[in-house]
Design an enzyme around this catalytic site. Sequence first.
Site, PDB file in Angstrom:
ATOM      1  N   SER A 104      -7.540  45.953  29.263  1.00 28.48           N
ATOM      2  CA  SER A 104      -6.911  45.098  30.262  1.00 28.48           C
ATOM      3  C   SER A 104      -7.058  45.648  31.677  1.00 28.48           C
ATOM      4  O   SER A 104      -8.161  45.805  32.179  1.00 28.48           O
ATOM      5  CB  SER A 104      -5.441  44.879  29.878  1.00 28.48           C
ATOM      6  OG  SER A 104      -4.835  43.918  30.687  1.00 28.48           O
ATOM      7  N   ASP A 243      -7.388  40.294  36.261  1.00 23.25           N
ATOM      8  CA  ASP A 243      -7.536  41.699  35.888  1.00 23.25           C
ATOM      9  C   ASP A 243      -8.760  41.841  34.998  1.00 23.25           C
ATOM     10  O   ASP A 243      -9.521  40.890  34.809  1.00 23.25           O
ATOM     11  CB  ASP A 243      -6.267  42.228  35.216  1.00 23.25           C
ATOM     12  CG  ASP A 243      -5.984  41.573  33.873  1.00 23.25           C
ATOM     13  OD1 ASP A 243      -6.536  40.484  33.612  1.00 23.25           O
ATOM     14  OD2 ASP A 243      -5.201  42.136  33.085  1.00 23.25           O
ATOM     15  N   ASP A 245      -9.483  41.982  31.859  1.00 20.48           N
ATOM     16  CA  ASP A 245      -9.757  41.126  30.701  1.00 20.48           C
ATOM     17  C   ASP A 245      -9.391  39.671  30.943  1.00 20.48           C
ATOM     18  O   ASP A 245      -9.462  38.849  30.027  1.00 20.48           O
ATOM     19  CB  ASP A 245      -9.068  41.658  29.439  1.00 20.48           C
ATOM     20  CG  ASP A 245      -7.559  41.467  29.440  1.00 20.48           C
ATOM     21  OD1 ASP A 245      -6.965  41.452  30.535  1.00 20.48           O
ATOM     22  OD2 ASP A 245      -6.978  41.336  28.348  1.00 20.48           O
ATOM     23  N   ASP A 247      -6.536  38.029  31.743  1.00 16.31           N
ATOM     24  CA  ASP A 247      -5.301  37.353  31.325  1.00 16.31           C
ATOM     25  C   ASP A 247      -4.181  37.449  32.358  1.00 16.31           C
ATOM     26  O   ASP A 247      -3.101  36.917  32.154  1.00 16.31           O
ATOM     27  CB  ASP A 247      -4.828  37.846  29.956  1.00 16.31           C
ATOM     28  CG  ASP A 247      -4.367  39.300  29.949  1.00 16.31           C
ATOM     29  OD1 ASP A 247      -4.526  39.988  30.982  1.00 16.31           O
ATOM     30  OD2 ASP A 247      -3.861  39.755  28.904  1.00 16.31           O
TER      31      ASP A 247
END
Length: 445
Positions: A104, A243, A245, A247
């Site tokens: 992430s 960010d 990833d 999400d």
Amino acid sequence: MAKKYFGTDGVRGEVGQFPITPDFVLKLGYAAGQVLVQHDGGQKPTVLIGKDTRISGYMLEAALVAGFTAAGVNVIQTGPLPTPGVAYLTRALRLSAGVMISASHNVYSDNGIKFFAEGGVKLSDEIELEIEAKIDEEMKTQPSARLGRARRINGADDRYIEFCKSTFPSHLDLRGLKLVVDTAHGAGYDVAPKVFHELGAQVVSIGDEPNGYNINEKCGATHPKALQAAVLQNEADYGIALDGDGDRLMMVDRNGKVYDGDSLIYVIAKARAREGINIGGVVGTVMTNMAMEIALKEQGVDFCRAKVGDRYVLEQLNQRGWLIGGEASGHILCMDKHNTGDGIISALQVLAALQMLNQDLATICADWQPYPQTMINVRIQKGQKWQEASKDVLAEVEKELEGKGRVVLRASGTEPVVRVMVEARQADWAKKGAERIAAAITGKQ
């Protein structure tokens, strides 16, 4: 039963250090594959594997593929794709599971493995415990006739782009808007700019040159200064930051002001309420500012709090049948659009809300000003009875606030620290209250 390997968001850590090592990830893939085969009645399941842009993704993907195929599971590989894209394709392709290789918003030297169950939803605690129970068992590769196959899928990004666009109202478009899109050199570097461009916006892309080592580096939703500068330099209407990833979402207006998840949730909820759409209510967390709760209620929108973490927000949304929730960090859930947090889709809902209300971000968010907060981290000793030590002062502070503020005491899950947060209409109330409670915990009253 406590989990040994899975945290609140899968398995995560520093690459090369347990558990983010090739041998452990091989065992993790094999154990997960065994559980899938059992739940599919001995049939050969298929899983989808996506990843972000970290250099370690190649190594971990290969280990996962080996583990799954050794257990008799077929694998579809997408290459770089945002986490919510993996969740969507797991559902759309009717697969047994999906896996995202990402840490992430963390630095490039970290990585992690996140699982999605059939339908693209997060794994239950029960399934995670089943997987953990098999990780330490001896690996017994399936006979050759039962081994799984691995293949790369073409057009995964295009499918996800079309899905994102489908969540934007069909009678609206983004023509006339100039947007700066910062994808944090992460999983959304290719798909995110295309979504906004194909809906009509003029797009300036930054943070879109991943090299394996620069994900989240001074860019993206956790470092919005680059986006602020680019918006001002390009005289853009808005900036959108994801960010690593994809999400999380932060946004910036034409004046360079940053809007966090709480502000964006309020914009979406207000527009839905004005349109007469029944969202049920909004789920925030114990850290959501009280001023936002009051502002939502003035719009006729119910509000409740979950524990910190998008997993817990999602649980509350599902239990209550509500549609909107999230955190200040930028995790935003719009359950009528997707069943997981999605930065691109959340941005589209904000942009649609601005058109529905015919107002800009600054005007809408002027409805509420965050109450001042004071946060103090208090170090404690193992076994220290800090709750008992602070209960009297805590009661006094809460009484003095008279419902015009909040106190949150939260023990850290990773270090010997109690986080004391006091929120009040006046900054000095918050500061004095937090200091008194912290002193009570340490015994220095």
